[in-house]
Design a protein around this motif. Structure first.
Motif, PDB file in Angstrom:
ATOM      1  N   GLY A 161       4.700  22.391  26.865  1.00 43.98           N
ATOM      2  CA  GLY A 161       3.899  21.207  26.407  1.00 43.98           C
ATOM      3  C   GLY A 161       4.704  20.087  26.737  1.00 43.98           C
ATOM      4  O   GLY A 161       6.097  20.134  26.524  1.00 43.98           O
ATOM      5  N   SER A 162       4.099  18.893  26.874  1.00 39.13           N
ATOM      6  CA  SER A 162       4.792  17.709  27.073  1.00 39.13           C
ATOM      7  C   SER A 162       4.196  16.762  26.301  1.00 39.13           C
ATOM      8  O   SER A 162       2.966  16.889  25.994  1.00 39.13           O
ATOM      9  CB  SER A 162       4.804  17.403  28.603  1.00 39.13           C
ATOM     10  N   VAL A 163       5.008  15.510  26.102  1.00 38.98           N
ATOM     11  CA  VAL A 163       3.937  14.626  25.295  1.00 38.98           C
ATOM     12  C   VAL A 163       2.770  13.862  26.092  1.00 38.98           C
ATOM     13  O   VAL A 163       2.744  14.198  27.135  1.00 38.98           O
ATOM     14  CB  VAL A 163       5.038  13.349  25.032  1.00 38.98           C
ATOM     15  N   VAL A 164       1.890  13.355  25.426  1.00 43.08           N
ATOM     16  CA  VAL A 164       0.793  12.900  26.112  1.00 43.08           C
ATOM     17  C   VAL A 164       1.166  12.052  27.132  1.00 43.08           C
ATOM     18  O   VAL A 164       2.076  11.328  27.348  1.00 43.08           O
ATOM     19  CB  VAL A 164      -0.171  12.098  25.035  1.00 43.08           C
ATOM     20  N   THR A 165       0.325  12.054  28.231  1.00 40.50           N
ATOM     21  CA  THR A 165       0.544  11.382  29.478  1.00 40.50           C
ATOM     22  C   THR A 165       0.838   9.965  29.392  1.00 40.50           C
ATOM     23  O   THR A 165       1.442   9.325  30.063  1.00 40.50           O
ATOM     24  CB  THR A 165      -0.638  11.318  30.675  1.00 40.50           C
ATOM     25  N   ALA A 166       0.059   9.284  28.414  1.00 38.79           N
ATOM     26  CA  ALA A 166       0.625   7.876  28.155  1.00 38.79           C
ATOM     27  C   ALA A 166       1.794   7.339  27.598  1.00 38.79           C
ATOM     28  O   ALA A 166       2.255   6.626  27.877  1.00 38.79           O
ATOM     29  CB  ALA A 166      -0.469   7.176  27.014  1.00 38.79           C
ATOM     30  N   LEU A 167       2.408   8.508  26.914  1.00 34.32           N
ATOM     31  CA  LEU A 167       3.785   8.581  26.583  1.00 34.32           C
ATOM     32  C   LEU A 167       4.956   8.812  27.495  1.00 34.32           C
ATOM     33  O   LEU A 167       6.098   8.547  27.269  1.00 34.32           O
ATOM     34  CB  LEU A 167       4.040   9.018  25.059  1.00 34.32           C
ATOM     35  N   ILE A 168       4.700   9.712  28.742  1.00 32.55           N
ATOM     36  CA  ILE A 168       5.671  10.069  29.517  1.00 32.55           C
ATOM     37  C   ILE A 168       6.486   8.980  30.055  1.00 32.55           C
ATOM     38  O   ILE A 168       5.845   7.917  30.372  1.00 32.55           O
ATOM     39  CB  ILE A 168       4.916  10.989  30.567  1.00 32.55           C
ATOM     40  N   GLY A 169       7.880   8.974  29.834  1.00 27.35           N
ATOM     41  CA  GLY A 169       8.680   8.101  30.495  1.00 27.35           C
ATOM     42  C   GLY A 169       8.739   6.768  29.485  1.00 27.35           C
ATOM     43  O   GLY A 169       9.540   6.028  29.924  1.00 27.35           O
TER      44      GLY A 169
ATOM     45  N   ALA B 144       7.025  27.119  25.131  1.00 26.36           N
ATOM     46  CA  ALA B 144       7.637  26.214  24.350  1.00 26.36           C
ATOM     47  C   ALA B 144       6.956  24.889  24.176  1.00 26.36           C
ATOM     48  O   ALA B 144       6.280  24.425  25.174  1.00 26.36           O
ATOM     49  CB  ALA B 144       9.173  25.974  24.675  1.00 26.36           C
ATOM     50  N   THR B 145       7.415  24.100  23.054  1.00 28.62           N
ATOM     51  CA  THR B 145       6.896  22.887  22.893  1.00 28.62           C
ATOM     52  C   THR B 145       7.748  21.638  23.518  1.00 28.62           C
ATOM     53  O   THR B 145       8.786  22.029  24.335  1.00 28.62           O
ATOM     54  CB  THR B 145       6.751  22.447  21.591  1.00 28.62           C
ATOM     55  N   SER B 146       7.480  20.604  23.469  1.00 27.41           N
ATOM     56  CA  SER B 146       8.224  19.623  24.493  1.00 27.41           C
ATOM     57  C   SER B 146       9.614  19.281  23.898  1.00 27.41           C
ATOM     58  O   SER B 146       9.842  20.169  22.799  1.00 27.41           O
ATOM     59  CB  SER B 146       7.476  18.112  24.395  1.00 27.41           C
ATOM     60  N   GLY B 147      10.429  18.486  24.363  1.00 32.04           N
ATOM     61  CA  GLY B 147      11.703  18.047  23.756  1.00 32.04           C
ATOM     62  C   GLY B 147      12.623  19.008  23.473  1.00 32.04           C
ATOM     63  O   GLY B 147      13.176  20.054  24.396  1.00 32.04           O
ATOM     64  N   PRO B 148      12.875  19.397  22.103  1.00 30.00           N
ATOM     65  CA  PRO B 148      13.871  20.434  21.661  1.00 30.00           C
ATOM     66  C   PRO B 148      13.179  21.815  22.132  1.00 30.00           C
ATOM     67  O   PRO B 148      14.258  22.876  22.362  1.00 30.00           O
ATOM     68  CB  PRO B 148      13.936  20.279  20.361  1.00 30.00           C
ATOM     69  N   GLY B 149      12.193  21.897  22.191  1.00 33.90           N
ATOM     70  CA  GLY B 149      11.603  23.368  22.197  1.00 33.90           C
ATOM     71  C   GLY B 149      12.020  23.759  23.999  1.00 33.90           C
ATOM     72  O   GLY B 149      12.370  24.749  24.086  1.00 33.90           O
ATOM     73  N   ALA B 150      11.509  22.730  24.754  1.00 35.53           N
ATOM     74  CA  ALA B 150      11.792  22.983  26.031  1.00 35.53           C
ATOM     75  C   ALA B 150      13.377  23.060  26.406  1.00 35.53           C
ATOM     76  O   ALA B 150      13.598  23.999  27.111  1.00 35.53           O
ATOM     77  CB  ALA B 150      11.158  21.721  26.753  1.00 35.53           C
ATOM     78  N   THR B 151      14.085  22.067  25.866  1.00 36.52           N
ATOM     79  CA  THR B 151      15.564  22.185  26.240  1.00 36.52           C
ATOM     80  C   THR B 151      16.099  23.640  25.660  1.00 36.52           C
ATOM     81  O   THR B 151      17.065  23.978  26.230  1.00 36.52           O
ATOM     82  CB  THR B 151      16.348  20.892  25.663  1.00 36.52           C
TER      83      THR B 151
ATOM     84  N   ASP C 266      10.020   7.314  26.218  1.00 35.78           N
ATOM     85  CA  ASP C 266      10.946   7.982  25.225  1.00 35.78           C
ATOM     86  C   ASP C 266       9.787   8.297  24.132  1.00 35.78           C
ATOM     87  O   ASP C 266      10.249   7.916  22.892  1.00 35.78           O
ATOM     88  CB  ASP C 266      11.787   6.995  24.747  1.00 35.78           C
ATOM     89  N   GLY C 267       8.699   8.737  24.298  1.00 39.69           N
ATOM     90  CA  GLY C 267       7.823   9.046  22.988  1.00 39.69           C
ATOM     91  C   GLY C 267       8.530  10.317  22.136  1.00 39.69           C
ATOM     92  O   GLY C 267       9.582  10.882  22.727  1.00 39.69           O
ATOM     93  N   PHE C 268       8.138  10.262  21.085  1.00 37.39           N
ATOM     94  CA  PHE C 268       8.665  11.378  19.936  1.00 37.39           C
ATOM     95  C   PHE C 268       8.753  12.604  20.810  1.00 37.39           C
ATOM     96  O   PHE C 268       7.617  13.274  21.242  1.00 37.39           O
ATOM     97  CB  PHE C 268       7.947  11.172  18.792  1.00 37.39           C
ATOM     98  N   GLN C 269       9.987  13.418  20.708  1.00 35.98           N
ATOM     99  CA  GLN C 269      10.058  14.547  21.375  1.00 35.98           C
ATOM    100  C   GLN C 269       9.719  14.613  22.863  1.00 35.98           C
ATOM    101  O   GLN C 269       9.277  15.682  23.486  1.00 35.98           O
ATOM    102  CB  GLN C 269       9.304  15.711  20.688  1.00 35.98           C
ATOM    103  N   GLU C 270       9.913  13.755  23.698  1.00 36.22           N
ATOM    104  CA  GLU C 270      10.067  13.623  25.109  1.00 36.22           C
ATOM    105  C   GLU C 270      11.280  14.083  25.547  1.00 36.22           C
ATOM    106  O   GLU C 270      12.378  13.602  25.138  1.00 36.22           O
ATOM    107  CB  GLU C 270       9.731  12.288  25.424  1.00 36.22           C
ATOM    108  N   ALA C 271      11.360  14.941  26.413  1.00 36.61           N
ATOM    109  CA  ALA C 271      12.375  15.261  27.275  1.00 36.61           C
ATOM    110  C   ALA C 271      12.042  15.534  28.714  1.00 36.61           C
ATOM    111  O   ALA C 271      10.952  16.159  28.893  1.00 36.61           O
ATOM    112  CB  ALA C 271      13.361  16.512  26.769  1.00 36.61           C
ATOM    113  N   ASP C 272      12.904  15.026  29.608  1.00 34.28           N
ATOM    114  CA  ASP C 272      12.278  15.163  31.020  1.00 34.28           C
ATOM    115  C   ASP C 272      12.767  16.609  31.496  1.00 34.28           C
ATOM    116  O   ASP C 272      13.453  16.806  32.064  1.00 34.28           O
ATOM    117  CB  ASP C 272      13.216  13.996  31.981  1.00 34.28           C
ATOM    118  N   ILE C 273      11.855  17.615  31.159  1.00 33.75           N
ATOM    119  CA  ILE C 273      12.322  18.893  31.382  1.00 33.75           C
ATOM    120  C   ILE C 273      12.207  19.486  32.656  1.00 33.75           C
ATOM    121  O   ILE C 273      12.844  20.336  33.327  1.00 33.75           O
ATOM    122  CB  ILE C 273      11.502  19.936  30.374  1.00 33.75           C
ATOM    123  N   THR C 274      11.208  18.941  33.633  1.00 32.66           N
ATOM    124  CA  THR C 274      11.218  19.056  35.042  1.00 32.66           C
ATOM    125  C   THR C 274      12.460  18.697  35.536  1.00 32.66           C
ATOM    126  O   THR C 274      13.247  19.212  36.567  1.00 32.66           O
ATOM    127  CB  THR C 274       9.898  18.714  35.827  1.00 32.66           C
ATOM    128  N   GLY C 275      12.935  17.337  35.181  1.00 30.66           N
ATOM    129  CA  GLY C 275      14.309  16.957  35.759  1.00 30.66           C
ATOM    130  C   GLY C 275      15.339  17.923  35.120  1.00 30.66           C
ATOM    131  O   GLY C 275      16.292  18.152  36.131  1.00 30.66           O
TER     132      GLY C 275
END
Ligand SMILES: Cc1ncc(C[n+]2csc(CCOP(=O)(O)OP(=O)(O)O)c2C)c(N)n1
Ligand SMILES: [Mg+2]
Lengths: 567, 187
Positions: A100-108, A72-79, A110-119
């Motif tokens: 998939g997760s947002v690019v490393t530079a955007l982690i943490g 699944a993709t990041s954000g809504p895909g992952a949730t 609130d990049g577009f479609q970021e969700a802390d899916i491991t959390g």
């Protein structure tokens, strides 16, 4: 060999024997999808919702005994995966979910479609990891597959940022994992085996409670040998169904909340319970303090946290069910329990529990029974959650090992459609019946498109009682028949099936049931049959919530007719 | 069921997120962590955590087993019943004036605490010991006015050759199994 992170994912999957991925693309996993074409050995199945990807992978894993994989993709895909992951977690199903997760530079940030899916998935995964360097992908996936499938299986999530998927790294797949904190039972405690054998030898009224662990460890033959050698009747928990042949003379069916009356009496009278690969769940035990008051308990399980959690065993055999039973079977001696068996027979005659009522009405139990007859107990049966699920557990005798696919621990409505999809992908040439609730079906019915697209010949039986039946039953029994939000409007299911390009049928009369099922089985593609069943039928026997197994209600009081007129 | 304080020691991989994983298991059961101390252990790459929780023994046993299943947790043990040395360190900033300073110093002396900072109107007292000692010192200093307080939480170690270590013999699955059990089945 220098590869991109995405290629490393596929190379790793190949080495783990992955042949199918259920998934859905999006911005954050595009490099993975870009790479997919290079790996035709792995088939992608595009679902219509990520929850379905997880459920399909879950059923695929249950049917094959291999690890199910979803993307699944990041954000809504992952949730969207989360319900499916939680379902696999509760039922100990091995999954590897790669998001998939947002690019490393955007982690943490609130990049577009970021969700802390491991959390988010922390409490519903066996393990999870965020990989931030391509060089760590191979090791992480090696560990993920290993953790998912060994010990008590479970879902593992691996989150990989998009830039990490594109990064180049040297690829070498590790031969072994080194995880000093990951503990598997190493040896079987022989003292406990001896003790268990002795308890079995001394027992007059023994019972086996056979659970999902028997299926997960493929200990079908071992349980059967133990049961036959020592003449021990076998109760199968909801997830244990199809771990022991349903038509075997020693098979007693399901215990607990909607279990057989005779089983709940038997547990209350037994002097020895062998819980094998099961966890004494509250749906099985009823009120814990009155559970099995005369029984000593032998508990066989691979998970040390299950031993002693709900009941205190006299003997605890920690380990893989199959391995433990192989040792135990060498220690036990043949014996017979004629008096106990006669007592059980008598209970069964006095409280038939699942006798089909004589009526012209179209009852859901009758539909299940007819599917049983048409498939001779040899199909994969997938269910949703609710009354129809319990009837599918009660009125079908599963002789094929591991053929009952249901959501037990989480009780996830909507499991029925995507799980049937996953089971049929895993077993394209076998018959898969999906027994659906009218409510649950509508939670994931979009997957009919996937089923038609991939030409999967699933047979759907919608048990349309016009209600969220199980909830209505509780409202009737425990909330003064105050029916709130349980009458369910449904679309024209036949037209819906046709809209998706599959065969649809509607059955409203008992006399049409058999021929409709036969036609469905004869048709090579997917078929949906809507069975418009009697709305008022409720599911019995029943142990009221919080009551003990001794208080099992075998048949409704007041009768079905009175309940109807009180409406 | 009776609640009591449990001292639990865990040896865990020194990686991001581990504390979160462990804390999550306590949180799920609604346990309040009374104190938590984390630092390096004798093994490179392994951190040692000391938890103090207030809960019934059976519940603690369950959570400890669940935590033990975490891949990042190498070893965990409830050492409450061990013969152990336990310590906590506190720094206490007390209001002091020329008139009260000597009285405070006397108290600090009795507790074998020390003064680590002095200004005309404050003192920082550093004290090490078991919680009870810290508590009574705090009570006495309370009269002068406590401006700031920080405590490290308990750290603990079994006495003698007993070690908290994955190399030590595995703790019994269930203590009662040694003695067998009467019919009845349930807690
Ligand atoms: C996702 C989800 N939401 C709510 C529930 C609560 N629930 C349990 S059974 C049930 C009714 C199911 O209705 P239906 O699918 O029509 O099956 P029936 O009981 O009528 O056979 C509900 C709402 C659930 N198990 N899962
Ligand atoms: Mg319904």
């Amino acid at each position: 060999m220098r590869l991109t992170g995405a290629q490393i994912v596929f190379e790793s999957m190949l080495r783990e024997g992955v042949r199918h991925v259920f998934g859905y693309p999006g911005g954050a996993n595009l490099p993975l999808y870009d790479t997919f074409v290079q790996y035709p050995q792995i088939q992608h199945i595009l679902v219509r919702h990520e929850q379905a990807a997880a459920h399909a992978a879950d059923a695929y894993a249950r049917v094959t005994g291999e690890v199910g994989v979803c993307f699944a993709t990041s954000g809504p895909g992952a949730t969207n995966l989360v319900t499916g992951i939680a379902n696999a977690w509760m039922d100990s199903v091995p999954l590897v979910c790669i998001t998939g997760s947002v690019v490393t530079a955007l982690i943490g940030r609130d990049g577009f479609q970021e969700a802390d899916i491991t959390g988010i998935t922390l409490p519903v995964t066996k393990h999870n990891a965020l990989v931030q360097k391509a060089e760590d992908i191979a090791r992480t996936l090696k560990e993920a597959f290993y953790i998912a499938r060994t010990g008590r299986p479970g879902p593992v999530l691996v989150d990989i940022p998009r830039d990490t998927q594109q990064q180049l790294a040297e690829f070498e797949y590790p031969e072994r994992v080194s995880l000093r904190g990951y503990k598997l039972p190493e040896h079987i405690d022989y003292g406990q085996v001896k003790k268990a054998a002795q308890l079995i030898g001394e027992s007059q009224r023994p019972l086996i409670l056979s659970g999902h662990g028997v299926i997960l460890s493929q200990a079908f033959a071992e349980v059967r040998t133990l049961a036959e050698t020592c003449d021990i009747p076998v109760i199968t928990t909801l997830l244990g169904i199809s771990g022991f042949p349903g038509t075997h003379p020693l098979a007693l069916g399901m215990p607990g909340m909607h279990g057989m009356y005779w089983n709940n009496q038997a547990i209350s009278n037994a002097d020895l319970l062998l819980g094998i690969g099961m966890r004494f769940d509250d749906r099985v035990t009823g009120r814990l303090k009155d559970f099995a008051p005369h029984a000593k308990i032998i508990h066989v399980d691979i998970d040390p946290a299950e031993i002693g959690k709900n009941v205190r065993p006299t003997a605890a055999l920690l380990g893989d069910v199959k391995a433990v039973l192989q040792v135990l079977n060498k220690e036990v001696h043949p014996k017979q329990h004629p008096a106990w068996r006669a007592w059980l027979r008598e209970q069964r005659e006095q409280h038939p529990s699942i006798a089909l009522p004589e009526t012209d009405k179209l009852l859901p139990q009758y539909v299940i029974h007819k599917i049983y007859e048409a498939t001779r107990g040899d199909a994969y049966v997938v269910t949703g959650v609710g009354q129809h699920q319990m009837w599918a557990a009660q009125f079908y005798w599963y002789d094929r090992p591991n053929s009952f696919i249901t959501s037990g621990g989480l009780g996830t409505m909507g499991f029925e459609v995507p799980a049937a999809l996953g089971a049929q992908v895993a077993r394209p040439h076998d018959v898969v019946w999906s027994v659906c609730g009218d409510g649950g079906f509508q939670m994931t019915s979009q997957e009919l498109a996937t089923i038609v697209e991939y030409e999967l010949p699933v047979k759907f039986a919608i048990i349309n009682n016009g209600y969220l039946g199980m909830v209505r039953q509780w409202q009737q029994l425990f909330y003064k028949n105050n029916r709130m939000a349980v009458k369910m409007f449904s679309p024209d299911f036949v037209k819906l099936a046709e809209a998706y390009g599959m065969v649809g049928m509607r059955v409203t009369d008992k006399l049409q049931v058999e021929s409709a099922i036969e036609r469905a089985m004869a048709h090579p593609g997917p078929v949906l049959i809507e069975f418009v069943v009697d709305e008022d039928e409720n599911c019995y026997p029943m142990v009221p919530p919080g009551a003990s197994l001794q208080e099992t209600i075998d048949q409704p009081q007041p009768s079905r007719e009175e309940a109807t007129t009180r409406r | 069921m009776r609640r009591e304080h449990h001292t639990i020691v865990a040896l865990v991989e020194d990686r991001p997120g581990v504390l979160n994983r462990i804390a999550s298991k306590w949180r799920q059961r609604g346990f309040n962590i009374e104190s938590l101390a984390v630092g390096h252990s004798e093994t490179p790459g392994l951190s040692r955590m000391t938890f103090v929780v207030d809960a019934a023994t059976h519940d603690v046993e369950q959570v400890v087993k669940q935590v033990d299943k975490l891949v990042d947790v190498v070893h965990i043990e409830d050492i409450t019943d061990h013969d152990m040395v336990s310590r906590e360190l506190a720094m206490i900033k007390v209001r002091s004036t020329a008139a009260t300073r000597s009285e405070i110093l006397q108290i600090v002396d009795i507790f074998r605490a020390s003064i680590v900072d002095v200004t005309p109107d404050t003192l920082i007292v550093e004290v090490t010991g078991e919680e009870a000692k810290l508590d009574s010192l705090l009570q006495l200093l309370g009269e002068f006015g406590i401006l700031e307080l920080c405590r490290t939480g308990r750290i603990a170690m079994p006495r003698g050759s007993t070690r908290v270590s994955p190399d030590e013999e595995p703790h019994l699955l269930l203590p009662h199994l040694a003695g067998g059990r009467a019919p009845g089945g349930i807690y």
